[in-house]
Design a protein around this motif. Structure first.
Motif, mmCIF file in Angstrom:
data_model
loop_
_atom_site.group_PDB
_atom_site.id
_atom_site.type_symbol
_atom_site.label_atom_id
_atom_site.label_comp_id
_atom_site.label_asym_id
_atom_site.label_seq_id
_atom_site.Cartn_x
_atom_site.Cartn_y
_atom_site.Cartn_z
ATOM 1 N N PHE A 1 51.248 30.614 47.371
ATOM 2 C CA PHE A 1 51.647 29.051 47.263
ATOM 3 C C PHE A 1 52.716 28.938 46.219
ATOM 4 C CE2 PHE A 1 47.456 29.290 48.854
ATOM 5 C CZ PHE A 1 47.696 29.405 50.320
ATOM 6 N N MET B 1 49.730 21.496 51.751
ATOM 7 C CA MET B 1 49.794 22.940 51.632
ATOM 8 C C MET B 1 48.503 23.446 52.074
ATOM 9 S SD MET B 1 51.462 23.146 47.684
ATOM 10 C CE MET B 1 51.823 24.858 47.591
ATOM 11 N N HIS B 2 47.572 22.757 52.197
ATOM 12 C CA HIS B 2 46.072 23.130 52.636
ATOM 13 C C HIS B 2 45.860 22.911 54.303
ATOM 14 C CE1 HIS B 2 45.479 22.608 48.237
ATOM 15 N NE2 HIS B 2 44.318 23.036 48.499
ATOM 16 N N ALA B 3 44.991 23.943 54.563
ATOM 17 C CA ALA B 3 44.672 23.901 56.027
ATOM 18 C C ALA B 3 44.370 22.566 56.592
ATOM 19 C CB ALA B 3 43.592 24.793 56.311
ATOM 20 N N TRP C 1 47.093 18.587 41.353
ATOM 21 C CA TRP C 1 45.819 19.070 41.502
ATOM 22 C C TRP C 1 44.952 18.422 40.317
ATOM 23 C CZ3 TRP C 1 41.835 21.624 39.270
ATOM 24 C CH2 TRP C 1 40.934 22.343 40.184
ATOM 25 N N TYR D 1 31.393 33.828 44.972
ATOM 26 C CA TYR D 1 32.771 34.076 45.120
ATOM 27 C C TYR D 1 33.348 35.274 44.477
ATOM 28 C CZ TYR D 1 37.995 33.081 45.575
ATOM 29 O OH TYR D 1 39.125 33.128 45.734
ATOM 30 N N HIS E 1 46.118 32.411 44.768
ATOM 31 C CA HIS E 1 47.394 31.387 44.666
ATOM 32 C C HIS E 1 48.796 31.674 44.820
ATOM 33 C CE1 HIS E 1 43.682 29.023 43.811
ATOM 34 N NE2 HIS E 1 44.194 27.852 44.013
ATOM 35 N N ILE F 1 50.516 18.551 47.891
ATOM 36 C CA ILE F 1 49.752 19.606 47.844
ATOM 37 C C ILE F 1 48.774 19.720 48.900
ATOM 38 C CG2 ILE F 1 49.928 20.123 45.376
ATOM 39 C CD1 ILE F 1 47.120 18.935 45.061
ATOM 40 N N LYS G 1 36.515 36.888 45.049
ATOM 41 C CA LYS G 1 37.809 37.341 45.258
ATOM 42 C C LYS G 1 38.521 37.074 43.804
ATOM 43 C CE LYS G 1 38.613 35.322 49.433
ATOM 44 N NZ LYS G 1 39.720 34.722 50.406
ATOM 45 N N PHE H 1 48.170 29.162 37.286
ATOM 46 C CA PHE H 1 48.738 29.520 38.680
ATOM 47 C C PHE H 1 50.047 29.066 39.258
ATOM 48 C CE2 PHE H 1 44.023 28.490 39.946
ATOM 49 C CZ PHE H 1 43.551 29.747 39.376
ATOM 50 N N MET I 1 37.399 24.979 52.717
ATOM 51 C CA MET I 1 37.669 25.072 51.291
ATOM 52 C C MET I 1 36.525 24.407 50.684
ATOM 53 S SD MET I 1 40.236 26.304 49.932
ATOM 54 C CE MET I 1 40.373 27.614 51.028
ATOM 55 N N ILE J 1 40.914 34.790 42.014
ATOM 56 C CA ILE J 1 41.566 33.451 42.484
ATOM 57 C C ILE J 1 42.775 33.429 41.976
ATOM 58 C CG2 ILE J 1 40.738 32.886 39.990
ATOM 59 C CD1 ILE J 1 40.137 30.400 42.604
#
Ligand code: HEM
Length: 131
Positions: A86, A49-51, A96, A75, A83, A46, A77, A128, A57, A79
């Motif tokens: 991904f 998968m992240h920057a 996670w 926040y 996701h 995982i 957006k 998710f 983040m 959530i």
């Protein structure tokens, strides 16, 4: 008899955000969460998968968690939509959760509060999954 002001104080003090210890502890949890993600072998999948730079983040997750726990909201957006790009299955969900459980423990979250958050995170992370 309880005055309105007192009743409001009680309601304010009993958000999970306050029970955790407010901004300082939410920040600590987020910092620890990404440090664990960045170093635990179980989280390598995982992490990839992240920057590369987890800095932005750390701030985004902090903002999301603050509002989600009943603290200040910034926040805005969806959530769940965030996701969708991904591929998240059981393995990613479990990785996670491993990071979050370690972060909670290392931040001093224990007992009933730990159980409450663990259950809530598990439900959200499970929702998710998209494969
Ligand atoms: C309770 C569970 C979770 C929470 C609260 C959470 C929270 C967040 C937040 C707030 C963001 C930022 C979204 C945005 O751009 O606005 C994010 C991004 C992301 N999340 Fe999660 N997440 C959860 C579960 C997971 C799981 C299970 C995975 C599995 C791989 C995952 C992978 C990602 C990835 C890859 C990003 C994008 C990161 C980037 O752009 O560098 N998340 N998450």
């Amino acid at each position: 008899m309880t005055s309105d002001a007192e009743a409001k104080d009680v309601a304010k003090e009993t958000t999970p955000y306050d029970m955790i210890g407010g901004e300082a502890v939410v920040r600590r949890i987020v910092e620890r969460f990404y440090d664990v993600m960045d170093s635990a072998p179980e989280a390598a999948g995982i992490r990839a998968m992240h920057a590369a730079d987890l800095g932005p983040m750390r701030q985004t997750l902090f903002e999301f968690l603050s509002g989600w726990l009943g603290g200040p909201r910034s926040y805005a957006k969806c959530i769940m939509s965030a996701h969708r790009p991904f591929a998240i299955g059981d393995a990613e969900r479990d990785a996670w959760m491993l990071c979050m459980r370690q972060a909670l423990t290392d931040s001093g979250v224990t007992g009933e509060l730990y159980d409450l958050l663990d259950g809530a995170f598990l439900r959200m992370a499970s929702a998710f999954r998209n494969r």
